[in-house]
Structure formats: structure tokens, C-alpha cells
Design a protein around this motif. Structure first.
Motif, short mmCIF file in Angstrom:
data_model
loop_
_atom_site.label_atom_id
_atom_site.label_comp_id
_atom_site.label_asym_id
_atom_site.label_seq_id
_atom_site.Cartn_x
_atom_site.Cartn_y
_atom_site.Cartn_z
N ILE A 139 0.81 -1.21 0.00
CA ILE A 139 0.00 0.00 0.00
C ILE A 139 0.86 1.27 0.00
N THR A 140 2.10 1.13 0.49
CA THR A 140 3.00 2.29 0.54
C THR A 140 3.35 2.79 -0.86
N LEU A 141 2.98 1.99 -1.86
CA LEU A 141 3.27 2.41 -3.24
C LEU A 141 2.27 3.43 -3.77
N LEU A 142 1.11 3.49 -3.13
CA LEU A 142 0.06 4.38 -3.67
C LEU A 142 0.50 5.85 -3.78
N PRO A 143 1.20 6.39 -2.77
CA PRO A 143 1.66 7.78 -2.93
C PRO A 143 2.60 7.95 -4.13
N PHE A 144 3.35 6.91 -4.48
CA PHE A 144 4.24 7.00 -5.63
C PHE A 144 3.43 7.01 -6.93
N VAL A 145 2.38 6.19 -6.94
CA VAL A 145 1.46 6.17 -8.08
C VAL A 145 0.83 7.56 -8.25
N ALA A 146 0.38 8.13 -7.13
CA ALA A 146 -0.26 9.44 -7.19
C ALA A 146 0.74 10.53 -7.61
N ALA A 147 1.96 10.45 -7.08
CA ALA A 147 2.97 11.47 -7.41
C ALA A 147 3.28 11.46 -8.90
N LEU A 148 3.36 10.25 -9.49
CA LEU A 148 3.62 10.15 -10.93
C LEU A 148 2.49 10.80 -11.73
N ALA A 149 1.26 10.53 -11.28
CA ALA A 149 0.10 11.09 -11.99
C ALA A 149 0.09 12.62 -11.88
N VAL A 150 0.43 13.14 -10.71
CA VAL A 150 0.47 14.60 -10.53
C VAL A 150 1.55 15.20 -11.42
N CYS A 151 2.71 14.54 -11.43
CA CYS A 151 3.84 15.03 -12.22
C CYS A 151 3.45 15.12 -13.71
N ASP A 152 2.84 14.07 -14.23
CA ASP A 152 2.41 14.06 -15.63
C ASP A 152 1.39 15.17 -15.89
N ALA A 153 0.44 15.31 -14.96
CA ALA A 153 -0.63 16.31 -15.15
C ALA A 153 -0.03 17.71 -15.18
N ILE A 154 0.89 17.98 -14.27
CA ILE A 154 1.49 19.33 -14.23
C ILE A 154 2.32 19.58 -15.49
N ARG A 155 2.97 18.53 -15.98
CA ARG A 155 3.77 18.72 -17.19
C ARG A 155 2.93 19.08 -18.41
N THR A 156 1.65 18.71 -18.41
CA THR A 156 0.80 19.09 -19.55
C THR A 156 0.67 20.61 -19.65
N THR A 157 0.97 21.32 -18.56
CA THR A 157 0.89 22.79 -18.61
C THR A 157 2.20 23.38 -19.13
N GLY A 158 3.21 22.53 -19.34
CA GLY A 158 4.49 23.02 -19.87
C GLY A 158 5.53 23.22 -18.78
N ILE A 159 5.17 22.90 -17.54
CA ILE A 159 6.11 23.11 -16.43
C ILE A 159 6.86 21.81 -16.14
N ALA A 166 7.93 19.55 -13.77
CA ALA A 166 7.75 19.12 -12.37
C ALA A 166 8.69 17.96 -12.08
N ARG A 167 9.16 17.89 -10.84
CA ARG A 167 10.08 16.82 -10.41
C ARG A 167 9.61 16.23 -9.10
N LEU A 168 9.95 14.97 -8.87
CA LEU A 168 9.48 14.31 -7.66
C LEU A 168 10.54 14.29 -6.58
N LYS A 169 10.07 14.49 -5.35
CA LYS A 169 10.99 14.45 -4.20
C LYS A 169 10.44 13.47 -3.19
N TRP A 170 11.29 12.57 -2.74
CA TRP A 170 10.86 11.54 -1.79
C TRP A 170 10.37 12.18 -0.50
N PRO A 171 9.30 11.69 0.17
CA PRO A 171 8.53 10.56 -0.32
C PRO A 171 7.33 10.97 -1.17
N ASN A 172 6.81 12.20 -0.98
CA ASN A 172 5.52 12.45 -1.62
C ASN A 172 5.35 13.87 -2.12
N ASP A 173 6.45 14.54 -2.44
CA ASP A 173 6.32 15.93 -2.87
C ASP A 173 6.52 16.06 -4.38
#
Ligand code: BT5
Length: 289
Positions: A115-135, A137-144
């Protein structure tokens, strides 16, 4: 009629009224209200049920109360603003109007340990979504999710689980879409926050952002269910720029220094310290580039 017009305007639609001529819709809302979101969302289960509130204490609390109901897998609770938005460890999450504040109910068919993987799944989805705006985005452990070293989005996980089965998980996602980060930093001493609008110099469309977020969330979630943690963690690492750098990890009031070497398949961080390698399972990180 007037009441309906007022309701639509409150939900972000621009409607002109001309004496003797009636009303004219001049621009659509960019708010992810259910009737607009479900029209454009291409998912099989995420967002099939959408609850929207103009104001709520926390979408997380509302989603948790929904989670015990049958058929709530994939339900999404969205608020235009939150009065008591939550971060991890009872920290506050500022949630003024303009952001994307939402929680997703999931009932994963995975072992509790994963279950600890879910935040990683969510972070990837957020990263992709933000990139559609042209920005970028980068991920920082654990959930930023970060832009130029500042936090643009955060993720929170609440679960109800037994030793061998997950009853439900509620993933909370907060994205600073069209909010003024300077006001936010002034209210919260010392936070390094940014927003999509501050980075772009203009507002972004929250409906498009939410749609992309939820579609990506479902895609990565299914990938995790079908293929396990490896692929998700690999992708997470590709979208992070912190590995190989010196970091300070704070847990409660203790700080450990070291080099962030890797992220293990269970989501823990492999830290190389002067006293050997350790696996860090939780904490806050500051990175020295
Ligand atoms: C998080 O916690 O980053 C998780 C945030 C999750 C928020 C979502 S919004 C929808 C759902 N409903 C909720 O009530 N919550 C979820 P954490 O890593 O603990 O970060 C919290 C810290 O970030 C605070 O102590 C502040 O320093 C900082 N912070 C607060 N509000 C912020 C904001 N809007 N943007 C950036 N940083 C913020």
C-alpha cells in the motif's frame, strides 16, 4: 431562474445579462464540477462518482466517510477550498480557492505491504498532469512534487487495512494550481511553495488539469496492480532529480545526513551515511544540489 444563474456564476461560468434580451453564457467554468468532469473523463472507474463542494473542512474526511460504502472504489471528492486541509502527521495544508484539492477512494487488490506504493502512483500522476501545462515538475521523496526546488503539490495517504487485506485507501492530492504562493509563504513561515500560475505567469485550466490527473492516476494504479512495484518505482526515479545528492532526512526531531542512493521497491529510501547504508521508511527531506 435568477437563482440558477447565481449558482452557475458561483461555479465559475460567466453569464451576461442584458435588459430585455435575457442571458448569454460568455465563458465556461474551469472548475472540475462533476457535470463537466464526467463529460470529458476517459477512465473506467476513477471519477465515475464525483462529489463536489464549494467549501469543506477536508476532502480527505469526506472521502473516508464515503469509503465504507459499497461501490465507492474510484470515487473522487473535490473541493474548491478547504477550511482544514491536512498534510502528513497532522500538519496543515493551505487550500485557498484556485487550487485543485481532491481525494480518491481506492480499494486495491494488493497485499497490505504494498500500500506504501500508492503515494508513488499518485505522485507520478500529478507530475504528468502538471507537465501538460508546460512546467517541468520533479518528484521528491517521499511524496512531494516540486518545481525549481519549491513544493507545488503534496500527497497524503489514509488507509484502513488488516494484516492480509486492504479495506480501503484514500489518496489525497493537493495541487497549487491558480493560487498566489507569496501569500501562502507569508502565512506559513518558511515554506518554499510555488504554484502553476506563478510559474506560468497566467492561470491554468483546472478542469483539464484534474482530468489529466485522474486519467494518469488510473493508468498508473492499474499498472501497479498488474505488474507490481518495480515499474512504478523505476518511473518515479526517472522523474526525480534527488538521487545521488546529499540530503538531510528529518524524522520527528532527529536528522540524519547522507546521500540518497536509491528508492527500494517498497518505496523506502536507501540512504548512504558515514555509518553505513540505511533504509528510511518515512521522514522529510531537504536536498542539497
Ligand atoms: C502533504 O503533507 O504534502 C500532503 C498534502 C495533501 C493535501 C491534500 S488536499 C486534498 C486532501 N485533503 C486534505 O485535507 N489533504 C489532502 P506534508 O508533506 O506533511 O506537507 C505539509 C507541509 O507543507 C506544511 O507543514 C507546510 O509547511 C507546507 N504546506 C502547507 N500548505 C502548502 C501548500 N498549499 N503548498 C505547499 N506547501 C504547503
Amino acid at each position: 431562474m435568477w437563482k440558477q444563474i447565481k449558482m452557475l456564476r458561483r461555479h465559475g461560468y460567466t453569464i451576461e445579462s442584458r435588459h430585455g434580451l435575457g442571458y448569454r453564457l460568455t465563458s465556461q467554468t474551469d472548475l472540475p464540477v462533476p457535470w463537466e468532469l464526467t463529460k470529458v473523463l476517459r477512465t473506467s472507474f476513477v471519477g465515475k462518482q464525483v462529489v463536489f463542494r464549494e467549501t469543506t473542512d477536508s476532502t480527505q474526511s469526506l472521502a473516508i466517510s464515503l469509503a465504507s460504502k459499497p461501490g465507492s472504489h474510484g470515487a473522487v471528492v473535490i473541493a474548491e477550498q478547504q477550511k482544514s486541509g491536512r498534510g502528513r502527521q497532522k500538519r496543515k495544508w493551505l487550500s485557498p480557492k484556485g487550487g485543485v484539492w481532491l481525494s480518491v477512494v481506492l480499494k486495491p487488490a494488493i497485499p497490505t505491504a504494498r500500500i506504501t506504493l500508492l503515494p508513488f502512483v499518485a505522485a507520478l500522476a500529478v507530475c504528468d498532469a502538471i507537465r501538460t501545462t508546460g512546467i517541468d515538475a520533479r518528484l521528491k521523496w517521499p511524496n512531494d512534487v516540486m518545481v525549481s526546488g519549491k513544493k507545488v503539490a503534496g500527497i497524503l495517504l489514509d488507509i484502513s487495512a488488516e494484516a492480509d487485506q486492504v479495506n480501503y485507501a484514500v489518496v489525497g492530492i493537493g495541487i497549487n494550481a491558480n493560487v498566489d504562493s507569496a501569500t501562502m509563504s507569508a502565512r506559513f513561515d518558511g515554506i518554499k511553495a510555488t504554484s502553476i500560475s506563478d510559474e506560468l505567469g497566467r492561470n491554468t485550466n483546472r478542469l483539464d488539469l484534474t482530468r489529466s490527473l485522474l486519467e494518469n492516476l488510473e493508468r498508473y494504479y492499474l499498472e501497479m496492480e498488474q505488474h507490481g512495484p518495480g515499474a512504478i518505482i523505476q518511473k518515479w526515479k526517472k522523474n526525480s532529480d534527488m538521487l545521488g545528492h546529499k540530503v538531510a532526512v528529518t524524522q520527528n526531531s532527529k536528522t540524519i545526513q547522507g546521500v540518497a542512493v536509491d528508492v527500494n521497491d517498497d518505496g523506502s529510501l536507501l540512504l548512504r551515511t558515514d555509518h553505513g547504508d540505511i533504509d528510511v521508511v518515512s521522514g522529510d527531506i531537504s536536498v542539497r544540489y
